[in-house]
Design a protein around this motif. Structure first.
Motif, PDB file in Angstrom:
ATOM      1  N   GLY A  11       0.842  -1.201   0.000  1.00  0.00           N
ATOM      2  CA  GLY A  11       0.000   0.000   0.000  1.00  0.00           C
ATOM      3  C   GLY A  11       0.870   1.241   0.000  1.00  0.00           C
ATOM      4  O   GLY A  11       1.713   1.416   0.882  1.00  0.00           O
ATOM      5  N   GLY A  13      -0.159   4.543   0.053  1.00  0.00           N
ATOM      6  CA  GLY A  13      -0.813   5.776   0.492  1.00  0.00           C
ATOM      7  C   GLY A  13       0.154   6.503   1.417  1.00  0.00           C
ATOM      8  O   GLY A  13       1.370   6.245   1.416  1.00  0.00           O
ATOM      9  N   ILE A  14      -0.381   7.376   2.258  1.00  0.00           N
ATOM     10  CA  ILE A  14       0.490   8.193   3.127  1.00  0.00           C
ATOM     11  C   ILE A  14       1.245   7.318   4.142  1.00  0.00           C
ATOM     12  O   ILE A  14       2.441   7.532   4.393  1.00  0.00           O
ATOM     13  CB  ILE A  14      -0.331   9.337   3.774  1.00  0.00           C
ATOM     14  N   ALA A  15       0.572   6.291   4.701  1.00  0.00           N
ATOM     15  CA  ALA A  15       1.234   5.438   5.713  1.00  0.00           C
ATOM     16  C   ALA A  15       2.334   4.599   5.058  1.00  0.00           C
ATOM     17  O   ALA A  15       3.452   4.512   5.579  1.00  0.00           O
ATOM     18  CB  ALA A  15       0.204   4.536   6.389  1.00  0.00           C
ATOM     19  N   GLN A  36      -3.053   0.614  -7.294  1.00  0.00           N
ATOM     20  CA  GLN A  36      -3.526   1.716  -8.141  1.00  0.00           C
ATOM     21  C   GLN A  36      -2.388   2.339  -8.939  1.00  0.00           C
ATOM     22  O   GLN A  36      -1.216   2.109  -8.652  1.00  0.00           O
ATOM     23  CB  GLN A  36      -4.155   2.787  -7.262  1.00  0.00           C
ATOM     24  N   LYS A  42      -7.977  10.832  -3.792  1.00  0.00           N
ATOM     25  CA  LYS A  42      -8.190   9.933  -2.656  1.00  0.00           C
ATOM     26  C   LYS A  42      -9.374  10.443  -1.850  1.00  0.00           C
ATOM     27  O   LYS A  42      -9.517  11.661  -1.663  1.00  0.00           O
ATOM     28  CB  LYS A  42      -6.891   9.951  -1.838  1.00  0.00           C
ATOM     29  N   GLU A  46      -8.893  16.152   3.220  1.00  0.00           N
ATOM     30  CA  GLU A  46      -7.675  16.914   2.884  1.00  0.00           C
ATOM     31  C   GLU A  46      -7.425  18.047   3.880  1.00  0.00           C
ATOM     32  O   GLU A  46      -6.840  19.072   3.554  1.00  0.00           O
ATOM     33  CB  GLU A  46      -7.720  17.377   1.418  1.00  0.00           C
ATOM     34  N   ARG A  99      -4.446  15.519  -1.727  1.00  0.00           N
ATOM     35  CA  ARG A  99      -3.837  14.182  -1.593  1.00  0.00           C
ATOM     36  C   ARG A  99      -3.245  13.721  -2.917  1.00  0.00           C
ATOM     37  O   ARG A  99      -2.320  12.912  -2.949  1.00  0.00           O
ATOM     38  CB  ARG A  99      -4.885  13.167  -1.090  1.00  0.00           C
ATOM     39  N   ALA A 121      -0.078  -3.150  -8.998  1.00  0.00           N
ATOM     40  CA  ALA A 121       0.293  -4.490  -8.524  1.00  0.00           C
ATOM     41  C   ALA A 121      -0.573  -4.810  -7.308  1.00  0.00           C
ATOM     42  O   ALA A 121      -0.399  -4.211  -6.253  1.00  0.00           O
ATOM     43  CB  ALA A 121       1.762  -4.522  -8.134  1.00  0.00           C
ATOM     44  N   GLY A 179     -17.845   6.694   2.192  1.00  0.00           N
ATOM     45  CA  GLY A 179     -17.067   7.941   2.203  1.00  0.00           C
ATOM     46  C   GLY A 179     -16.919   8.447   0.775  1.00  0.00           C
ATOM     47  O   GLY A 179     -16.794   7.647  -0.155  1.00  0.00           O
ATOM     48  N   MET A 286      -9.057   2.667  11.927  1.00  0.00           N
ATOM     49  CA  MET A 286      -9.818   3.666  11.179  1.00  0.00           C
ATOM     50  C   MET A 286     -10.493   4.555  12.213  1.00  0.00           C
ATOM     51  O   MET A 286     -11.455   4.174  12.874  1.00  0.00           O
ATOM     52  CB  MET A 286     -10.853   2.952  10.290  1.00  0.00           C
ATOM     53  N   PRO A 289     -13.371   9.979  10.685  1.00  0.00           N
ATOM     54  CA  PRO A 289     -12.782  11.044   9.863  1.00  0.00           C
ATOM     55  C   PRO A 289     -13.139  12.446  10.340  1.00  0.00           C
ATOM     56  O   PRO A 289     -12.408  13.395  10.102  1.00  0.00           O
ATOM     57  CB  PRO A 289     -13.355  10.794   8.467  1.00  0.00           C
ATOM     58  N   ASP A 293      -7.942  13.396  11.790  1.00  0.00           N
ATOM     59  CA  ASP A 293      -6.706  12.882  12.374  1.00  0.00           C
ATOM     60  C   ASP A 293      -6.137  11.670  11.644  1.00  0.00           C
ATOM     61  O   ASP A 293      -5.133  11.116  12.068  1.00  0.00           O
ATOM     62  CB  ASP A 293      -6.997  12.458  13.824  1.00  0.00           C
ATOM     63  N   GLY A 294      -6.799  11.230  10.573  1.00  0.00           N
ATOM     64  CA  GLY A 294      -6.379   9.991   9.897  1.00  0.00           C
ATOM     65  C   GLY A 294      -4.954  10.066   9.373  1.00  0.00           C
ATOM     66  O   GLY A 294      -4.161   9.130   9.527  1.00  0.00           O
ATOM     67  N   SER A 296      -2.604  11.959  10.467  1.00  0.00           N
ATOM     68  CA  SER A 296      -1.715  12.037  11.615  1.00  0.00           C
ATOM     69  C   SER A 296      -1.445  10.633  12.171  1.00  0.00           C
ATOM     70  O   SER A 296      -0.292  10.263  12.457  1.00  0.00           O
ATOM     71  CB  SER A 296      -2.392  12.942  12.640  1.00  0.00           C
TER      72      SER A 296
HETATM   73  C1  LIG Z   1     -14.668  10.667   3.979  1.00  0.00           C
HETATM   74  C2  LIG Z   1     -13.293  10.718   4.618  1.00  0.00           C
HETATM   75  C3  LIG Z   1     -12.743  11.949   4.956  1.00  0.00           C
HETATM   76  C4  LIG Z   1     -11.482  11.995   5.560  1.00  0.00           C
HETATM   77  N1  LIG Z   1     -10.961  13.220   5.867  1.00  0.00           N
HETATM   78  C5  LIG Z   1      -9.752  13.306   6.456  1.00  0.00           C
HETATM   79  C6  LIG Z   1      -9.170  14.568   6.742  1.00  0.00           C
HETATM   80  O1  LIG Z   1      -9.734  15.607   6.413  1.00  0.00           O
HETATM   81  N2  LIG Z   1      -7.960  14.609   7.357  1.00  0.00           N
HETATM   82  C7  LIG Z   1      -7.284  13.455   7.712  1.00  0.00           C
HETATM   83  O2  LIG Z   1      -6.181  13.561   8.291  1.00  0.00           O
HETATM   84  N3  LIG Z   1      -7.798  12.247   7.417  1.00  0.00           N
HETATM   85  C8  LIG Z   1      -9.004  12.131   6.795  1.00  0.00           C
HETATM   86  N4  LIG Z   1      -9.505  10.916   6.456  1.00  0.00           N
HETATM   87  C9  LIG Z   1      -8.730   9.711   6.767  1.00  0.00           C
HETATM   88  C10 LIG Z   1      -7.510   9.567   5.837  1.00  0.00           C
HETATM   89  O3  LIG Z   1      -7.903   9.705   4.491  1.00  0.00           O
HETATM   90  C11 LIG Z   1      -6.876   8.196   6.049  1.00  0.00           C
HETATM   91  O4  LIG Z   1      -6.700   7.978   7.431  1.00  0.00           O
HETATM   92  C12 LIG Z   1      -5.524   8.086   5.359  1.00  0.00           C
HETATM   93  O5  LIG Z   1      -5.683   8.231   3.977  1.00  0.00           O
HETATM   94  C13 LIG Z   1      -4.933   6.713   5.665  1.00  0.00           C
HETATM   95  O6  LIG Z   1      -3.784   6.514   4.880  1.00  0.00           O
HETATM   96  P1  LIG Z   1      -3.294   5.037   4.560  1.00  0.00           P
HETATM   97  O7  LIG Z   1      -1.995   5.176   3.869  1.00  0.00           O
HETATM   98  O8  LIG Z   1      -3.383   4.175   5.767  1.00  0.00           O
HETATM   99  O9  LIG Z   1      -4.404   4.453   3.573  1.00  0.00           O
HETATM  100  P2  LIG Z   1      -4.688   4.850   2.059  1.00  0.00           P
HETATM  101  O10 LIG Z   1      -4.330   6.258   1.796  1.00  0.00           O
HETATM  102  O11 LIG Z   1      -6.082   4.375   1.799  1.00  0.00           O
HETATM  103  O12 LIG Z   1      -3.663   3.964   1.232  1.00  0.00           O
HETATM  104  C14 LIG Z   1      -3.813   2.572   1.126  1.00  0.00           C
HETATM  105  C15 LIG Z   1      -3.228   2.156  -0.215  1.00  0.00           C
HETATM  106  O13 LIG Z   1      -3.187   0.723  -0.259  1.00  0.00           O
HETATM  107  C16 LIG Z   1      -3.507   0.309  -1.562  1.00  0.00           C
HETATM  108  N5  LIG Z   1      -3.997  -1.095  -1.497  1.00  0.00           N
HETATM  109  C17 LIG Z   1      -5.121  -1.541  -0.904  1.00  0.00           C
HETATM  110  N6  LIG Z   1      -5.234  -2.879  -1.066  1.00  0.00           N
HETATM  111  C18 LIG Z   1      -4.146  -3.268  -1.780  1.00  0.00           C
HETATM  112  C19 LIG Z   1      -3.697  -4.525  -2.287  1.00  0.00           C
HETATM  113  N7  LIG Z   1      -4.383  -5.667  -2.092  1.00  0.00           N
HETATM  114  N8  LIG Z   1      -2.541  -4.563  -3.004  1.00  0.00           N
HETATM  115  C20 LIG Z   1      -1.816  -3.429  -3.233  1.00  0.00           C
HETATM  116  N9  LIG Z   1      -2.201  -2.212  -2.784  1.00  0.00           N
HETATM  117  C21 LIG Z   1      -3.350  -2.133  -2.058  1.00  0.00           C
HETATM  118  C22 LIG Z   1      -4.572   1.283  -2.026  1.00  0.00           C
HETATM  119  O14 LIG Z   1      -4.630   1.360  -3.442  1.00  0.00           O
HETATM  120  C23 LIG Z   1      -4.100   2.601  -1.391  1.00  0.00           C
HETATM  121  O15 LIG Z   1      -3.349   3.410  -2.277  1.00  0.00           O
HETATM  122  C24 LIG Z   1     -10.756  10.814   5.828  1.00  0.00           C
HETATM  123  C25 LIG Z   1     -11.308   9.571   5.470  1.00  0.00           C
HETATM  124  C26 LIG Z   1     -12.563   9.518   4.869  1.00  0.00           C
HETATM  125  C27 LIG Z   1     -13.137   8.164   4.499  1.00  0.00           C
END
Ligand SMILES: Cc1cc2nc3c(=O)[nH]c(=O)nc-3n(C[C@H](O)[C@H](O)[C@H](O)COP(=O)(O)OP(=O)(O)OC[C@H]3O[C@@H](n4cnc5c(N)ncnc54)[C@H](O)[C@@H]3O)c2cc1C
Length: 384
Positions: A11, A13-15, A36, A42, A46, A99, A121, A179, A286, A289, A293-294, A296
């Motif tokens: 994955g 994303g930001i994490a 992706q 995303k 934001e 994002r 992938a 969402g 999770m 939202p 803080d997500g 963070s």
């Molecule tokens: C409606 C909504 C509003 C929000 N607003 C805010 C906000 O204003 N401020 C804030 O701080 N947070 C907010 N959040 C939360 C924030 O978006 C998330 O906490 C943050 O994006 C988490 O990052 P992540 O890297 O864990 O996950 P993600 O950013 O979701 O990244 C996960 C990645 O894993 C990939 N992936 C998934 N499955 C697979 C697989 N099988 N194989 C390969 N890749 C895979 C995906 O394609 C994705 O790119 C919000 C969330 C929602 C739903």
């Protein structure tokens, strides 16, 4: 490409990207995988809290030097479904970011730190082999391949990949949310985040770069079932029980290509730091939202996890110590925060929420206290 690396991050994303940056900088051969293609929009409000800014700075990511500058916010305006509003100063300046830009920038940082990135992938299996090696199976179109590593980090967001072993315990709430987010032009935005509560959830509006606003909503799936599937259709449903939202979006013009949605979204009851490997970001927990803080949590967990993983990969701690160290630290950091955030979401959604503007007028400090209590404790980043 070498099929054997030190660490695989699932994955990007930001994490995941921030974990890959840290592991690659520590000299580990790191592979970052995502299903992706990037850059991509995303589902996210934001809204970037001051804690998130501080952690990005710690990782050497300076958004103010980037060509797409964040937009400052210093106030939250909350609009109740049947009238009434609350205005609260934010504890510190928050930023409206994109994002699309941020996640792409983190990829550039991971690549320049030496990580490898494979997009499109999909991870279809993760297995811990007998010799404390992991095998990660991916699918790219009609091809499959396997990669091997001493450490795997799950950063795949809210939904576990199909081939990942599920534990018996259910760590997520039963309520299912949808969402969504889109960018709009034609909406004058001040230095504030606006939250519009409605039946089944809320919609947030905040300024993002290039003169646009982000409109993001989280609504229960039950409420959205009576609507069409598009972002516009779902926002119409939200507007029905909050006329101020309807008025605010009256002249809004959708920016094509920015609409994204995610379902099902289930909020965490407790964090899940480990299955057969560590989890970071939304895969760990999770958080509602509403608290903004997500990102963070994603960054803080990636810092904790990268430190423990670095020590494991350097042979300073055993596999079991890696597992217990990260599990303990993640629980210590996030259990209480999650409880507070769940409580605030519950209070925000109760039927009596129409009384809150009156209560906030009687106790003006209360709303500020509630906003502050959703923030992570000030990060002592040197201790990580
Ligand atoms: C409606 C909504 C509003 C929000 N607003 C805010 C906000 O204003 N401020 C804030 O701080 N947070 C907010 N959040 C939360 C924030 O978006 C998330 O906490 C943050 O994006 C988490 O990052 P992540 O890297 O864990 O996950 P993600 O950013 O979701 O990244 C996960 C990645 O894993 C990939 N992936 C998934 N499955 C697979 C697989 N099988 N194989 C390969 N890749 C895979 C995906 O394609 C994705 O790119 C919000 C969330 C929602 C739903």
């Amino acid at each position: 490409m070498d099929k054997q690396v030190d660490a695989i991050v699932v994955g990007a994303g930001i994490a995941g990207s921030s974990t890959a940056i840290q592991l690659a900088r520590s000299g580990h051969r790191t592979l970052l995988l995502d299903r992706q293609l990037f850059p991509r929009h995303k589902t996210c409000g934001e809204f970037m809290s001051p804690e998130t800014q501080e952690m990005l700075e710690f990782l050497g990511v300076d958004l103010l030097k980037h060509h797409v500058k964040p937009i400052m916010m210093n106030k939250a305006c909350i609009y109740m479904p049947r009238g009434g509003e609350i205005n609260v100063p934010l504890p510190g300046s928050a930023w409206g970011i994109s994002r699309y830009e941020l996640d792409h920038l983190l990829h550039q940082k991971a690549l320049s730190a030496g990580a490898q990135l494979i997009t499109k992938a999909t991870v279809i299996g993760i297995e811990l082999l007998d010799n404390e090696q992991y095998r990660v199976d991916i699918r790219q179109g009609s091809h499959t391949a396997s990669y091997y590593a001493k450490a795997v980090i799950g950063a795949y967001g809210t939904r576990k990949p199909k081939g990942v072993i599920h534990t018996e315990q259910n760590y997520r709430d039963e309520v299912v949310y949808v969402g969504l987010k889109s960018h709009y032009t034609g909406v004058e935005a001040g230095a504030q985040v606006e939250l519009y509560f409605c039946d089944g959830g809320y919609t947030g509006i905040s300024p993002v770069p290039n003169g646009m606003v982000n409109v993001a909503a989280l609504l229960t799936r039950d409420v959205t079932q009576s609507s069409g599937k598009s972002v516009q259709d779902i926002l119409k449903i939200a507007s029905r029980t909050n006329p101020k939202l309807a008025a605010r979006l009256n002249n809004a013009v959708l920016v094509p290509g920015t609409q994204v949605s995610i379902a099902p979204v289930r909020l965490s009851d407790i964090p899940e730091p480990w299955s057969t490997f560590p989890h970071v970001g939304d895969a760990l927990l999770m958080i509602p939202p509403l608290c903004g803080d997500g990102m963070s949590v994603a960054l803080r967990s990636s810092i904790l996890c990268s430190n423990a993983t670095d020590r494991y990969l350097h042979g300073e701690i055993t596999y079991n110590e890696w597992k217990s160290e990260y599990t303990e630290k993640a629980n210590h950091e996030f259990v209480k925060l999650l409880k507070r955030a769940r409580m605030i979401q519950k209070l925000a959604f109760v039927k009596a929420n129409r009384l809150y503007p009156g209560i906030a007028r009687i106790f003006p400090g209360l709303a500020t206290y509630v906003v502050k209590s959703t923030r992570l404790a000030e990060a002592e980043l040197n201790r990580f």
